[in-house]
Design a protein around this motif. Structure first.
Motif, short mmCIF file in Angstrom:
data_model
loop_
_atom_site.label_atom_id
_atom_site.label_comp_id
_atom_site.label_asym_id
_atom_site.label_seq_id
_atom_site.Cartn_x
_atom_site.Cartn_y
_atom_site.Cartn_z
N ARG A 62 0.85 -1.19 0.00
CA ARG A 62 0.00 0.00 0.00
C ARG A 62 0.89 1.24 0.00
NH1 ARG A 62 -5.36 -1.25 1.40
NH2 ARG A 62 -5.69 -2.78 3.04
N LEU A 63 0.30 2.32 -0.45
CA LEU A 63 0.94 3.61 -0.35
C LEU A 63 0.29 4.37 0.80
CD1 LEU A 63 2.11 5.87 -3.21
CD2 LEU A 63 0.92 6.89 -1.28
N VAL A 64 1.09 4.88 1.70
CA VAL A 64 0.61 5.64 2.86
C VAL A 64 0.92 7.12 2.64
CG1 VAL A 64 0.83 5.98 5.35
CG2 VAL A 64 0.96 3.67 4.39
N SER A 65 -0.04 7.97 2.93
CA SER A 65 0.17 9.41 2.80
C SER A 65 -0.47 10.14 3.97
CB SER A 65 -0.43 9.91 1.47
OG SER A 65 -1.82 9.64 1.42
N ARG A 66 -0.25 11.45 4.05
CA ARG A 66 -0.86 12.26 5.10
C ARG A 66 -2.28 12.65 4.69
NH1 ARG A 66 3.87 14.44 3.94
NH2 ARG A 66 2.91 16.33 3.08
N LYS A 67 -3.20 12.63 5.63
CA LYS A 67 -4.59 12.98 5.34
C LYS A 67 -4.72 14.41 4.82
CE LYS A 67 -6.74 9.81 8.67
NZ LYS A 67 -7.50 9.69 9.95
N GLU A 94 14.89 6.78 -1.65
CA GLU A 94 15.20 5.55 -0.91
C GLU A 94 15.73 5.89 0.49
OE1 GLU A 94 17.23 2.39 -3.06
OE2 GLU A 94 16.95 3.53 -4.91
N PHE A 95 15.22 5.14 1.48
CA PHE A 95 15.63 5.30 2.86
C PHE A 95 16.11 3.94 3.40
CE2 PHE A 95 12.91 8.89 2.10
CZ PHE A 95 13.45 9.92 2.85
N PRO A 96 16.95 3.95 4.44
CA PRO A 96 17.51 2.68 4.92
C PRO A 96 16.50 1.74 5.55
CG PRO A 96 18.17 4.50 6.34
CD PRO A 96 17.55 5.10 5.12
N ASN A 97 15.38 2.27 6.06
CA ASN A 97 14.39 1.42 6.71
C ASN A 97 13.04 2.14 6.76
OD1 ASN A 97 14.59 3.23 9.03
ND2 ASN A 97 16.46 2.12 9.55
N VAL A 98 12.03 1.42 7.24
CA VAL A 98 10.68 1.98 7.30
C VAL A 98 10.60 3.16 8.27
CG1 VAL A 98 8.27 1.48 7.91
CG2 VAL A 98 9.61 -0.21 6.65
N ALA A 99 11.31 3.06 9.38
CA ALA A 99 11.27 4.14 10.37
C ALA A 99 11.76 5.46 9.77
CB ALA A 99 12.12 3.76 11.58
N ALA A 100 12.83 5.41 9.00
CA ALA A 100 13.35 6.63 8.37
C ALA A 100 12.37 7.16 7.33
CB ALA A 100 14.71 6.33 7.72
N ALA A 153 2.06 -1.16 6.25
CA ALA A 153 1.26 0.03 5.93
C ALA A 153 0.05 0.13 6.85
CB ALA A 153 0.82 -0.01 4.47
N ASP A 154 -0.65 -0.99 7.05
CA ASP A 154 -1.83 -0.98 7.92
C ASP A 154 -1.45 -0.62 9.36
OD1 ASP A 154 -3.34 -1.60 5.75
OD2 ASP A 154 -3.77 -3.67 6.33
N ARG A 155 -0.32 -1.14 9.80
CA ARG A 155 0.13 -0.84 11.17
C ARG A 155 0.44 0.65 11.33
NH1 ARG A 155 5.16 -0.34 13.29
NH2 ARG A 155 6.12 -1.19 11.40
N LEU A 156 1.10 1.24 10.33
CA LEU A 156 1.44 2.65 10.41
C LEU A 156 0.18 3.52 10.47
CD1 LEU A 156 4.37 2.88 7.81
CD2 LEU A 156 4.53 2.77 10.30
N VAL A 157 -0.83 3.17 9.68
CA VAL A 157 -2.08 3.93 9.68
C VAL A 157 -2.80 3.79 11.01
CG1 VAL A 157 -4.37 4.09 8.63
CG2 VAL A 157 -2.34 3.85 7.18
N GLN A 158 -2.74 2.60 11.61
CA GLN A 158 -3.37 2.40 12.92
C GLN A 158 -2.67 3.20 14.00
OE1 GLN A 158 -3.24 -1.84 13.50
NE2 GLN A 158 -4.86 -2.26 12.00
N ALA A 193 -4.24 5.30 3.92
CA ALA A 193 -3.63 4.34 3.01
C ALA A 193 -4.41 4.22 1.72
CB ALA A 193 -3.53 2.97 3.68
N SER A 194 -3.72 3.86 0.66
CA SER A 194 -4.33 3.62 -0.64
C SER A 194 -4.88 2.20 -0.70
CB SER A 194 -3.26 3.79 -1.74
OG SER A 194 -2.35 2.68 -1.68
#
Length: 275
Positions: A126-131, A169-175, A195-200, A207-208
């Motif tokens: 999924r693609l995650v973005s800001r609301k 590109e970033f080294p990890n999801v946190a970055a 992606a779902d966890r980040l949105v939660q 999320a898209s």
């Protein structure tokens, strides 16, 4: 009598070895060549919850626990070594690790470097973005800047879906997440569960739709076909005895279901409601 006794003992031992070979038990795998004798050395990521991450100083996640179950099937201790995603497959190729506790997407480029086991997942992303600046479809990322983990097979997929996208590109999801929250990028493209966890966890994110990203499997050095065969045997057993289903249910929210392709790949694999 001693001769008969010895003969019976020898026959019994041979029978046990034959059964072990047929059953794929630890005894049959004892002579497998691994990076460290008697041990399965497995790379893992520390930042990809719920797949492969670190918690309370220990590696965990559903693929990490699945790798531990595989090690038990093979009669080998599992030693996890943290690494970044970019270097994971090349390190397996060079026999620094036996495999990786992460559902690595199978691509032609990676297949040229390593062999892959039978599937341990069918990737979705999924693609995650800001609301406040939503990207409601992956296709709408054209002209936007999107963060992706360095070396990820999701990069060519994103470029294919949204040709005009700019990938950072970033080294990890946190970055990547930090960059998104700071407004340095417009979106973050990652695996479905992550992606779902980040949105939660982040109320300001959305999320898209989910898009299929491909088959996920464990990489193995091309120089070790015996290990590949042993891993395939262990995976098949653990899929069909409900181990994978149990771990999936433990680590994923109900909204993230086991892909139907997995049930087709492993006939007899139980659904969550059967456990």
């Amino acid at each position: 009598m001693p001769i008969v006794s010895t003969r019976r003992t020898t026959l019994a031992a041979l029978s046990c070895l034959a059964l072990a070979a047929l059953s794929g038990s630890p005894a049959a795998a004892a002579d497998l060549k691994t990076v460290v004798s008697g041990q399965l050395t497995v790379a893992y990521r520390t930042d990809d919850k719920p797949v492969s991450f670190i918690e309370n100083g220990k590696p965990t996640g559903y693929i990490v626990e699945f790798a531990q179950a595989i090690g038990k099937e093979l009669g080998k201790e599992v030693e996890f070594v943290s690494t970044n995603f970019e270097s994971m497959v090349p390190a397996v190729k060079n026999e620094q690790y036996d495999t990786a506790a992460f559902g690595v997407l199978v691509t032609p480029e990676r297949e040229a470097m390593v062999d892959f086991t039978t599937p341990v997942g069918y990737g979705e992303a999924r693609l995650v973005s800001r609301k406040e600046a939503p990207i409601d479809k992956v296709q709408a990322a054209g002209g936007k800047t999107v963060a992706v983990t360095r070396g990820s097979a999701l990069i060519p997929l994103l470029n294919k879906i949204a040709p005009d996208v700019t990938v950072r590109e970033f080294p990890n999801v946190a970055a990547s997440l930090n960059a998104l929250l700071a407004g340095q990028v417009d979106g973050l493209f990652t695996g479905l569960a992550t992606a779902d966890r980040l949105v939660q966890q982040q109320a300001e994110l959305m999320a898209s739709q989910a898009v299929t990203s491909g088959i996920a499997a464990f990489p193995v050095a091309k120089t070790n076909p015996e290990l590949l065969k042993a891993l395939d045997g262990a995976i098949d057993k653990l899929m069909k005895d409900g181990t994978y289903t149990r771990l999936w249910t433990k680590w994923n929210p109900p909204s993230v279901e086991i892909p139907e392709d997995m049930y087709a790949e492993y006939p007899g694999m139980p659904h969550p409601e059967q456990k």
